[in-house]
Design a protein around this motif. Structure first.
Motif, short mmCIF file in Angstrom:
data_model
loop_
_atom_site.label_atom_id
_atom_site.label_comp_id
_atom_site.label_asym_id
_atom_site.label_seq_id
_atom_site.Cartn_x
_atom_site.Cartn_y
_atom_site.Cartn_z
N PRO A 85 0.82 -1.22 0.00
CA PRO A 85 0.00 0.00 0.00
C PRO A 85 0.85 1.26 0.00
O PRO A 85 0.50 2.26 -0.65
CB PRO A 85 -0.82 -0.12 1.29
N ASP A 117 -4.95 -7.78 0.07
CA ASP A 117 -6.18 -6.98 0.05
C ASP A 117 -5.91 -5.52 0.37
O ASP A 117 -6.61 -4.64 -0.15
CB ASP A 117 -7.19 -7.56 1.06
N ALA A 118 -4.91 -5.24 1.18
CA ALA A 118 -4.56 -3.84 1.47
C ALA A 118 -4.06 -3.15 0.21
O ALA A 118 -4.35 -1.97 -0.03
CB ALA A 118 -3.52 -3.78 2.58
N ARG A 120 -4.93 -4.04 -2.86
CA ARG A 120 -6.13 -3.88 -3.70
C ARG A 120 -6.90 -2.63 -3.32
O ARG A 120 -7.31 -1.84 -4.18
CB ARG A 120 -7.02 -5.12 -3.56
N ARG A 121 -7.09 -2.41 -2.01
CA ARG A 121 -7.84 -1.23 -1.57
C ARG A 121 -7.09 0.05 -1.93
O ARG A 121 -7.71 1.05 -2.32
CB ARG A 121 -8.09 -1.30 -0.07
N CYS A 124 -7.71 0.95 -5.54
CA CYS A 124 -9.05 1.48 -5.78
C CYS A 124 -9.25 2.86 -5.15
O CYS A 124 -9.93 3.72 -5.74
CB CYS A 124 -10.10 0.51 -5.25
N ASP A 125 -8.66 3.08 -3.99
CA ASP A 125 -8.89 4.33 -3.26
C ASP A 125 -7.97 5.46 -3.70
O ASP A 125 -8.37 6.63 -3.64
CB ASP A 125 -8.71 4.11 -1.75
#
Length: 272
Positions: A85, A117-118, A120-121, A124-125
């Motif tokens: 991230p 998943d972090a 992935r977020r 998107c964010d």
């Protein structure tokens, strides 16, 4: 001769030479661009899979980005494996005002997870909302949206994040199986997905095609081509490289897509 446009490729290495920055630099050079690069991760990788990943520390990644962006007139940026991230946020911050092609590398063809998943977020964010265009394949689009839907619908969902999307499609080809066409879906924010069909190339020497496509797209955008034209030209370039590698037998897994120059010829001596 005037200076070529500069494209900054940000991603991981591939010790097998098929994907990642190896594919990026070769493709950009073939298509008339000067390739600068920033390494996000070093991988131990071959045609059978990813065996180890070493993430580059954020201060070192930041120093690479600053070195390029402070010195060279970057015309476009292409991202591949980011891996954390923090790397996603850093890239978004440094490149938000430039034409940006995001290849959201989350899962390798072999199944190795290259972004959790972090990550992935964060895509998107933070990153996709400032990108010019994203180039996920079907598996990546489903991972980003957490929706098991058709390619057309996924392209529209991702475009709602604020960037254009080219959801790339490829046939699940095996020897002996007939192959016709591939269908990519192009969707701009607020628009309707448009099918872009092109001939499929029957080969299992295709490791690195996603990186190659996204880099070719970035190269054409750096040359100021409109998005739809750049997408079609990038698909044609990848098809030519797959045709070139379709007779190769390199490695024990899915072999590398050709990164020989498209006009490359090797002198062969006449048999004695």
């Amino acid at each position: 001769m005037s200076a070529p446009p500069v494209v900054l490729a940000i991603g991981g290495t591939d010790s097998g030479g098929a994907a990642g920055l190896a594919a990026d630099v070769a493709t950009l050079g073939h298509l008339g661009c000067h390739a600068a690069c920033a390494v996000t991760a070093v991988t131990a990788q071959d045609t059978t899979g990813v065996h180890a990943v070493h993430q580059v520390p954020p201060p070192v990644l930041a120093a690479q980005l600053d070195a390029v962006l402070d010195d060279l007139p970057v015309a476009a940026v292409k991202t591949g494996m980011l891996g954390s991230p923090g790397a996603v946020r850093l890239v978004a911050e440094r490149t938000r005002d430039l034409p940006l092609v995001v290849d959201p590398v989350l899962v390798a063809t072999s199944g190795a997870v290259l972004g959790d998943d972090a990550v992935r977020r964060a895509y998107c964010d933070v990153l996709l909302p400032v990108a010019t265009v994203a180039t996920p394949n079907l598996a990546e689009a489903r991972a980003l949206t957490a929706v098991d839907a058709a390619a057309r619908d996924l392209a529209a969902r991702l475009a709602d994040l604020g960037c254009a999307v080219i959801l790339t499609g490829g046939p699940d080809w095996r020897p002996g199986r007939a192959v016709g066409t591939c269908t990519d879906w192009l969707c701009e924010p607020g628009g309707t997905p448009v099918a872009m069909r092109h001939p499929a190339v029957p080969t299992t020497a295709d490791h690195g095609t996603g990186c190659t496509y996204a880099s070719a797209l970035a190269a054409h955008l750096a040359h100021r081509a409109p998005l739809a034209e750049a997408a079609a030209d990038a698909a044609a370039y990848v098809a030519s490289r797959l045709t070139d590698s379709s007779t190769w037998h390199l490695g024990r897994g899915r072999g590398p897509v050709s990164h020989l120059a498209p006009t490359h010829r090797v002198h062969q001596e006449d048999p004695a």
